[in-house]
Design an enzyme around this catalytic site. Structure first.
Site, PDB file in Angstrom:
ATOM      1  N   CYS A 140     -95.462 -12.594 -45.044  1.00  0.00           N
ATOM      2  CA  CYS A 140     -94.203 -12.523 -44.295  1.00  0.00           C
ATOM      3  C   CYS A 140     -93.389 -11.254 -44.554  1.00  0.00           C
ATOM      4  CB  CYS A 140     -93.340 -13.748 -44.600  1.00  0.00           C
ATOM      5  SG  CYS A 140     -94.133 -15.302 -44.158  1.00  0.00           S
ATOM      6  N   GLY A 429     -95.681 -16.155 -48.424  1.00  0.00           N
ATOM      7  CA  GLY A 429     -96.694 -17.173 -48.649  1.00  0.00           C
ATOM      8  C   GLY A 429     -97.593 -16.839 -49.819  1.00  0.00           C
TER       9      GLY A 429
END
Length: 464
Positions: A140, A429
């Site tokens: 991300c 993540g």
């Protein structure tokens, strides 16, 4: 005391810009050892002769649209990236052949295919074959990582001008695991937790740190409210590049030409009572719902960086200065806490304190982790995501970092001298966090919002 001053004089010799970049008059007025009146939160007294600063002269994004049903559902990924690459060149009148590298953050697409699409997009945007392109993937934070990579390369002297960008079409490349999973993963809990669905990690954060459903839904409502207000007042027009594309009717196959220039996931009338009716998605009796999570989106962004001396030579207005970047690791089971660790590390690296930061752009992957990070760092809510965040605007994974940089810098420009430092941050993540510190581009005065020190304590704590 004398030792500290001598140490500063040595450092200042390294900081003085080269004679080739500036006139002798400028060099004579560059730097001198002096007492630091701003205290420990001032890294140094900066003047506009810091020609080796890495600065941002342009930052643009596409609108963000709901995947599979939004404005970009029928748009190829390379056709998303090309408009923002073209915009940073055209709006600055820069010769594209001067760009040393284009780095694109992207997450879900197969690596070699996406790399080819990004190269194609550069050609569509008017870049010559001599300008290289590569991709980077740190989940991300990929868009922010791309910007940081370009800033680091410029600082290292690899080239003087570069573009950090981000791209994600979650319509084209949905989140999925390809192939089998190594059975060895069962032997190590941390490795196993890297495979947890992101929504499960959100539930873990909420449970472990006591973030309530009410707090999460309220955060989502605020995100939509602020994003709707920003859209209505035209704030996003400064950063959004309209994209000419098409919408295909799934029943008839008819194509309709459209120009997309507005984020299509914002719901101005969202209320806590409405969100309270939604069922949890990842855990029975959980608190994470579709309404208090980030939206799955399509979009792209691009940031043009260069040495300050180059920008000054070209007469380009400076939107921001790239100060520091930090990536950290955290427990994969609660990956959402990443910003709470990364932000203090980046701020400290910049020689600042949290109170020195005027605006924060923190990605709202989930309301649970967003609320936790805000409370953990004791941040003023009036400083965070003032124009809404990913729960309203959307979260196209690889593009989010570039989007946040554009949103933050344009807001800092609007606020002027009342806003000097800003932070972009997000969770990542598999258990990481990233953060970058940016400074408004026209700040060449004394650090005026740093913590005041009553006594003249010279340079820093090193002098004591």
């Amino acid at each position: 005391m004398e030792k500290a001053i001598n140490r500063q004089q040595v450092l200042l010799q390294h900081l003085n810009p080269s004679a080739s970049s500036f006139s002798s008059h400028q060099n004579n007025s560059a730097l001198s050892a002096s007492a630091c009146l701003a205290g420990d939160s001032a890294a140094y007294l900066r003047t506009n002769v810091f020609g080796d600063d890495v600065v941002i002269v342009a930052a643009y994004r596409t609108a963000l649209c709901k995947s599979k049903r939004g404005g970009f559902k029928d748009t190829y990924p390379d056709d998303l990236l090309a408009p923002v690459l073209r915009a940073v060149i055209e709006k600055t009148n820069l010769n594209p052949s001067e760009v040393g590298d284009i780095v694109v953050g992207t997450v879900l697409a197969p690596g070699s295919q996406r790399a080819s699409e990004c190269r194609m997009a550069a050609f569509y945007a008017g870049f010559p074959e001599t300008v290289p392109v590569r991709t980077v993937n740190r989940q991300c934070s990929s868009g922010l990582q791309a910007v940081a990579d370009v800033a680091a390369a410029i600082k290292a002297g690899f080239y003087e001008i570069g573009i950090g960008a981000g791209l994600e079409s979650m319509t084209t490349n949905p989140m999925a695991w390809e192939g089998s999973v190594n059975p060895r993963v069962k032997q190590m809990e941390q490795a196993q937790n890297c495979l947890l669905p992101m929504g499960v990690t959100s539930e873990n954060v909420a449970h472990r740190f006591g973030v309530t459903r009410q707090e999460q839904d309220q955060a989502a409502v605020e995100s939509h409210r602020k994003a709707a207000a920003a859209t209505a007042s035209g704030k996003f027009k400064d950063e959004i590049v309209p994209v000419a594309t098409k919408i295909v009717d799934p029943k008839t196959g008819d194509e309709k030409p459209v120009t997309i220039s507005v984020d299509d996931g914002i719901r101005a009338n969202t209320s806590v009572s409405d969100l309270g009716k939604l069922k949890p998605v990842f855990k029975k009796n959980g608190t994470t719902t579709a309404g208090n999570s980030s939206q799955v989106s399509d979009g792209a962004g691009a940031v043009l960086l260069m040495k300050r001396s180059v920008a000054m030579c070209k007469g380009l207005p400076i939107l921001g200065v790239f100060r520091t970047f930090c990536a950290v690791g955290v427990d994969p089971a609660i990956m959402g806490v990443g910003p709470a660790v990364a932000i203090p590390a980046a701020v400290k690296s910049a020689g600042l304190e949290l109170d020195d930061v005027d605006l924060f752009e923190i990605n709202e992957a989930f309301a649970s982790q967003f609320v936790y990070c805000q409370k953990k760092l004791e941040l003023d809510p009036q400083k965070i995501n003032v124009n809404g965040g990913a729960m309203a605007i959307g979260h196209p994974l690889g593009a989010t970092g570039a989007r946040c940089v554009a949103t933050l810098l344009h807001e800092m420009k609007r606020r002027g001298k009342d806003c000097r430092f800003g932070v972009v941050s997000m969770c990542i993540g598999t258990g990481m966090g990233a953060a970058a510190v940016l400074e408004r581009g026209d700040c060449v005065d004394e650090l005026c919002n740093a913590r005041k020190v009553e006594t003249n304590s010279l340079l820093s704590k090193d002098a004591r």
